[in-house]
Design a protein around this motif. Sequence first.
Motif, PDB file in Angstrom:
ATOM      1  N   MET B   1      20.362  45.978  78.246  1.00 13.34           N
ATOM      2  CA  MET B   1      21.078  46.920  77.384  1.00 13.34           C
ATOM      3  C   MET B   1      20.237  47.364  76.191  1.00 13.34           C
ATOM      4  O   MET B   1      20.471  48.394  75.593  1.00 13.34           O
ATOM      5  N   GLU B   2      19.215  46.550  75.849  1.00 16.54           N
ATOM      6  CA  GLU B   2      18.348  46.904  74.716  1.00 16.54           C
ATOM      7  C   GLU B   2      17.685  48.261  74.939  1.00 16.54           C
ATOM      8  O   GLU B   2      17.501  49.024  74.007  1.00 16.54           O
ATOM      9  N   VAL B   3      17.328  48.539  76.210  1.00 18.14           N
ATOM     10  CA  VAL B   3      16.633  49.794  76.501  1.00 18.14           C
ATOM     11  C   VAL B   3      17.518  50.977  76.168  1.00 18.14           C
ATOM     12  O   VAL B   3      17.115  51.906  75.474  1.00 18.14           O
ATOM     13  N   ILE B   4      18.753  50.909  76.617  1.00 21.57           N
ATOM     14  CA  ILE B   4      19.659  52.039  76.390  1.00 21.57           C
ATOM     15  C   ILE B   4      19.939  52.214  74.901  1.00 21.57           C
ATOM     16  O   ILE B   4      19.899  53.317  74.364  1.00 21.57           O
ATOM     17  N   LEU B   5      20.179  51.112  74.218  1.00 25.99           N
ATOM     18  CA  LEU B   5      20.450  51.225  72.773  1.00 25.99           C
ATOM     19  C   LEU B   5      19.210  51.684  72.011  1.00 25.99           C
ATOM     20  O   LEU B   5      19.315  52.365  70.989  1.00 25.99           O
ATOM     21  N   SER B   6      18.017  51.332  72.523  1.00 28.34           N
ATOM     22  CA  SER B   6      16.804  51.817  71.874  1.00 28.34           C
ATOM     23  C   SER B   6      16.741  53.329  71.944  1.00 28.34           C
ATOM     24  O   SER B   6      16.438  54.004  70.956  1.00 28.34           O
ATOM     25  N   PHE B   7      17.029  53.853  73.121  1.00 26.28           N
ATOM     26  CA  PHE B   7      17.001  55.323  73.261  1.00 26.28           C
ATOM     27  C   PHE B   7      18.083  55.962  72.399  1.00 26.28           C
ATOM     28  O   PHE B   7      17.857  56.999  71.771  1.00 26.28           O
ATOM     29  N   LEU B   8      19.261  55.330  72.364  1.00 27.77           N
ATOM     30  CA  LEU B   8      20.340  55.888  71.550  1.00 27.77           C
ATOM     31  C   LEU B   8      19.935  55.893  70.079  1.00 27.77           C
ATOM     32  O   LEU B   8      20.139  56.885  69.359  1.00 27.77           O
ATOM     33  N   THR B   9      19.330  54.777  69.628  1.00 27.46           N
ATOM     34  CA  THR B   9      18.912  54.703  68.222  1.00 27.46           C
ATOM     35  C   THR B   9      17.917  55.817  67.898  1.00 27.46           C
ATOM     36  O   THR B   9      18.047  56.525  66.906  1.00 27.46           O
ATOM     37  N   GLY B  10      16.916  55.978  68.789  1.00 32.81           N
ATOM     38  CA  GLY B  10      15.925  57.027  68.564  1.00 32.81           C
ATOM     39  C   GLY B  10      16.578  58.397  68.499  1.00 32.81           C
ATOM     40  O   GLY B  10      16.234  59.219  67.648  1.00 32.81           O
ATOM     41  N   SER B  11      17.575  58.634  69.392  1.00 30.51           N
ATOM     42  CA  SER B  11      18.239  59.945  69.381  1.00 30.51           C
ATOM     43  C   SER B  11      19.000  60.154  68.082  1.00 30.51           C
ATOM     44  O   SER B  11      18.990  61.265  67.516  1.00 30.51           O
ATOM     45  N   LEU B  12      19.678  59.097  67.606  1.00 23.69           N
ATOM     46  CA  LEU B  12      20.412  59.251  66.346  1.00 23.69           C
ATOM     47  C   LEU B  12      19.445  59.549  65.196  1.00 23.69           C
ATOM     48  O   LEU B  12      19.717  60.384  64.331  1.00 23.69           O
ATOM     49  N   TYR B  13      18.291  58.862  65.206  1.00 24.30           N
ATOM     50  CA  TYR B  13      17.289  59.154  64.181  1.00 24.30           C
ATOM     51  C   TYR B  13      16.855  60.610  64.257  1.00 24.30           C
ATOM     52  O   TYR B  13      16.776  61.320  63.247  1.00 24.30           O
ATOM     53  N   ALA B  14      16.565  61.052  65.484  1.00 29.28           N
ATOM     54  CA  ALA B  14      16.082  62.425  65.645  1.00 29.28           C
ATOM     55  C   ALA B  14      17.108  63.417  65.132  1.00 29.28           C
ATOM     56  O   ALA B  14      16.797  64.333  64.370  1.00 29.28           O
ATOM     57  N   ALA B  15      18.396  63.214  65.543  1.00 27.78           N
ATOM     58  CA  ALA B  15      19.438  64.144  65.102  1.00 27.78           C
ATOM     59  C   ALA B  15      19.581  64.105  63.587  1.00 27.78           C
ATOM     60  O   ALA B  15      19.700  65.148  62.917  1.00 27.78           O
ATOM     61  N   GLY B  16      19.541  62.903  63.012  1.00 28.08           N
ATOM     62  CA  GLY B  16      19.698  62.763  61.562  1.00 28.08           C
ATOM     63  C   GLY B  16      18.557  63.445  60.824  1.00 28.08           C
ATOM     64  O   GLY B  16      18.775  64.204  59.867  1.00 28.08           O
ATOM     65  N   LEU B  17      17.321  63.202  61.277  1.00 29.49           N
ATOM     66  CA  LEU B  17      16.171  63.809  60.598  1.00 29.49           C
ATOM     67  C   LEU B  17      16.215  65.333  60.704  1.00 29.49           C
ATOM     68  O   LEU B  17      15.942  66.033  59.734  1.00 29.49           O
ATOM     69  N   TYR B  18      16.585  65.809  61.906  1.00 26.01           N
ATOM     70  CA  TYR B  18      16.653  67.258  62.083  1.00 26.01           C
ATOM     71  C   TYR B  18      17.634  67.859  61.087  1.00 26.01           C
ATOM     72  O   TYR B  18      17.348  68.858  60.433  1.00 26.01           O
ATOM     73  N   LEU B  19      18.783  67.224  60.934  1.00 26.32           N
ATOM     74  CA  LEU B  19      19.786  67.746  60.002  1.00 26.32           C
ATOM     75  C   LEU B  19      19.280  67.675  58.557  1.00 26.32           C
ATOM     76  O   LEU B  19      19.568  68.550  57.741  1.00 26.32           O
ATOM     77  N   MET B  20      18.518  66.614  58.249  1.00 29.10           N
ATOM     78  CA  MET B  20      18.040  66.491  56.864  1.00 29.10           C
ATOM     79  C   MET B  20      16.993  67.544  56.512  1.00 29.10           C
ATOM     80  O   MET B  20      16.724  67.792  55.344  1.00 29.10           O
ATOM     81  N   MET B  21      16.392  68.155  57.544  1.00 29.32           N
ATOM     82  CA  MET B  21      15.404  69.192  57.254  1.00 29.32           C
ATOM     83  C   MET B  21      16.032  70.574  57.128  1.00 29.32           C
ATOM     84  O   MET B  21      15.325  71.571  56.991  1.00 29.32           O
ATOM     85  N   ARG B  22      17.369  70.651  57.185  1.00 26.45           N
ATOM     86  CA  ARG B  22      18.036  71.956  57.061  1.00 26.45           C
ATOM     87  C   ARG B  22      18.117  72.374  55.592  1.00 26.45           C
ATOM     88  O   ARG B  22      17.968  71.549  54.703  1.00 26.45           O
ATOM     89  N   ARG B  23      18.417  73.663  55.395  1.00 32.21           N
ATOM     90  CA  ARG B  23      18.539  74.139  54.020  1.00 32.21           C
ATOM     91  C   ARG B  23      19.939  73.938  53.457  1.00 32.21           C
ATOM     92  O   ARG B  23      20.162  74.067  52.257  1.00 32.21           O
ATOM     93  N   SER B  24      20.905  73.637  54.341  1.00 34.15           N
ATOM     94  CA  SER B  24      22.286  73.504  53.876  1.00 34.15           C
ATOM     95  C   SER B  24      22.511  72.095  53.317  1.00 34.15           C
ATOM     96  O   SER B  24      22.129  71.104  53.931  1.00 34.15           O
ATOM     97  N   LEU B  25      23.137  72.020  52.151  1.00 35.58           N
ATOM     98  CA  LEU B  25      23.413  70.717  51.542  1.00 35.58           C
ATOM     99  C   LEU B  25      24.353  69.900  52.421  1.00 35.58           C
ATOM    100  O   LEU B  25      24.197  68.695  52.575  1.00 35.58           O
ATOM    101  N   PHE B  26      25.348  70.593  53.046  1.00 35.42           N
ATOM    102  CA  PHE B  26      26.289  69.894  53.912  1.00 35.42           C
ATOM    103  C   PHE B  26      25.554  69.210  55.060  1.00 35.42           C
ATOM    104  O   PHE B  26      25.801  68.049  55.382  1.00 35.42           O
ATOM    105  N   LYS B  27      24.607  69.949  55.669  1.00 41.72           N
ATOM    106  CA  LYS B  27      23.874  69.362  56.798  1.00 41.72           C
ATOM    107  C   LYS B  27      22.989  68.205  56.345  1.00 41.72           C
ATOM    108  O   LYS B  27      22.799  67.230  57.080  1.00 41.72           O
ATOM    109  N   LEU B  28      22.463  68.340  55.150  1.00 40.30           N
ATOM    110  CA  LEU B  28      21.640  67.251  54.624  1.00 40.30           C
ATOM    111  C   LEU B  28      22.450  65.957  54.553  1.00 40.30           C
ATOM    112  O   LEU B  28      22.017  64.891  55.006  1.00 40.30           O
TER     113      LEU B  28
END
Lengths: 769, 118
Positions: B1-28
Amino acid sequence: MANPGRCGMVSGMASQTHTRAGFGGRAAGWLLALLAFFLFASLASCIKPVAEAGPLRFSLSWAPSLGVDFALAIDGLSLVFGMMITGIGGLIFIYSIAYMGGHPRLGLFLAELLLFMLSMLGLALADNLILLFIFWELTSVSSYLLIGFENEKPEARAAALQALLVTGAGGLALLAGFLLMGAGGGTMTISALNGSSFAHGGHGLYLPTLILICLGAFTKSAQFPFYFWLPNAMAAPTPVSAYLHSATMVKAGIYLLARLSPALGGTPEWRFLLVGAGTLTLLAGAYMAVIKTDLKQILAYSTVGALGVFTMALGIGGETAAQAAIVYIIAHAFYKGTLFMVAGIIHHETGIREAERLGGLWRAMPATAAAALLALLSKAGLPPFLTFLGKETLLKATLDSPWPWILTGGVVIVSISFVVAGAAVGLMPFYGPGKDYPKTPGRVPATFWMGPLILAAAGLAAGLGNGWMDRWIVSPAVSAVVGKQVQIHSALWHGLTPELGLSALAVLLGFGVYFIWSRRFRSAITWWNPHPPEWVYHAGLRALDAVAIRINRTLQSGYLRYYIIISVATALLVIAAPLAGVAPGEFHLERWLDGHAHEMALAVLMLLAAVMAATAPARMTAIVALGVVGYGMALFFMFFSAPDLAMTQFGIETLSVILMVLVVLRLPPQKKYSSPPSRLRDAGLAIAAGGVVTATLLLATHFPQGSALGDFFADNSYISAHGRNVVNVILVDFRAFDTFGEITVVSVAAIGVYSMIRQPARKKKADNR
Amino acid sequence: MEVILSFLTGSLYAAGLYLMMRRSLFKLILGLMLMGHAANLLLFTIGGLKRGAPPFIQEGMSRLTGDFADPLPQALILTAIVIGFGLNAFAVMLIRRVHETTGTDDLDEMRHADGPIR
């Protein structure tokens, strides 16, 4: 807005401070002079033990793993410098009382002088390379403060910065050199290094060490081509010029070379570097000192010339040259300190520093004139002054050196220049017809002329008492420089030697140049008034500024997202680099099969929700998607044996979603701000960062770490804290202070939220942009 | 199960970072919250995954025995969840306040500290 009432109060306070500093400052000046003389006497009491029984040592362990100790050693060389620093320091404190009297910041001035005196003393006594370096930098810092003391003048600030940057850059080279030397010699203790054969063992680190240490010493001691900072440093108040920039601090580099010459000296490289730089420096100083007319500039350049002489003598090496260097260093401190103080008195009393606009002052200031005359005779190198002995020995050393004609010629030229420069300061202002001055010279107070007169007389006394000096002062110092026990015997009369002839020639030519055609000579050669190699410094500074501005504009764009992009990209590169070498098999992706179907379905759902949150065009959709991720988290906590986490996550996720919905309902619809290419760039970077996290996590989870702390809590939760829920026991018992801090944070956040709800916002004005 | 959660963690990081690079304060702020989840999941996964073995001491026993989930990462994550909530609540109120004051959600219009706000 002008506020007359407040201005009046401020100026009233300033004048109050003024009088208080005036009295307190004078008392402090005398007190510091007493301290300096006490230190002088303490050092003097070491003369006999050192000469008879060798160096005294003291050591405290400081950072033994790095080889750094607070180690002090008193040998003949440290004594010469230590006594110069404290003895002249005391006289300078007294002189400062008269020179700076009534200055509102006299107290600060004296404090900075004290900082310098103690740092310089530490430098002269340190027996550990790192300790010496620390004191070395402290002298640079105090020199910076003192040159820029009159900080309302832009040229003083520029000169202070220049001195700091030049000596600071040299200091960095010096530190590198010290570290190399420590690595090569196996110790940081100077006396141990001097006993080793670092120079003669043909060590591979020898040449880089030598070059780096020479860079440090040459910048500090104003050697060619770094000497330009010293004449500019004359922007300092004159007590500083007399003390730091002629008698002591500028000799720190000379001291260092002398100190390390047993370990580093005697090689062809050493001779080439030191004799080369010293000869160029003494020629440059000799020439510039003759063509300048400002008293302090004349003295500054003749100091440059003298520093060149010292470096050259240390470069030649051997007993005679070392003796010449030591004697000359002492004698120079006596006469140059005196002449600087005399120049300060003249400027203070008449308001003029141009030699040619001065004259006839001996009536108004007889004691000062007497001190000046003594210093001039000493500077000219006439018997029986100590300088005479120094010059005789120096000429003997250059005549015996491998390049007798060039070096002896250089010494004769610089001696002629010393006579001309000395006469311009010691004779010209005092004799001949009187001139008109902006200020009428009044009676010079005794505190003012006492220092220079004592110092000048000391130069004479040291020359007359040369037998005593040789036995107790010069011999131990020379022994420290050459690294073996030697006994020096000098005499004022050697018989008719070539040295005596050259010395007499230099004196006659010097006075001849001064008396017969000084004026015409001066104006005839000032057409070639070269600027010191300062343009390199300015060009370097400009280039540094340009690079800094460019880096700053790139990194500090002012846009939050670019900061995030730069941070993420940097972290990505640092972490991804080691991952590049990992084979695909090492991630053990086959482990995915151990997942249950419902867990996998949840993971896919959360993944989709995350993508949706990131890309949803409407805010409400994004909030819902975020809620799905949060509840998914709670479920995973529940699947994997963390019921407390699951409960907390459920509760908090619910609260978060409600809060966000309440807030977002009031916001206008979302706009698209970014262009597709920038979205693509950000997505690429984000996915790469996520990939690195995944890869790291895959590698880390393949090696489960046993947790010793977990076992401790498992064993002690019930026995020590009487709780069965181990997680709760950790939070409220073992780590109760953490939890207390956490409660505080949440309370502070709650207060912030509450105040934002209660206080009405101040609206932006629509027409303001 | 570690493999699946590793991928999930990476995806959450990616989505979070992408949102933090937006110009909208709400998305940040949204990105910040996703990053919080991702960090918690990272800690949880790296602390070791166990099914059906919560760190409770059974009645009649005086210590945890056998196979049990490590209590320490759980305690740390619990703290992180609560602190994260404090941060998020404050940040969400800040979105509202910033919008009331400046009338915009665009971070680029908020770059000047001495700008139009009086």
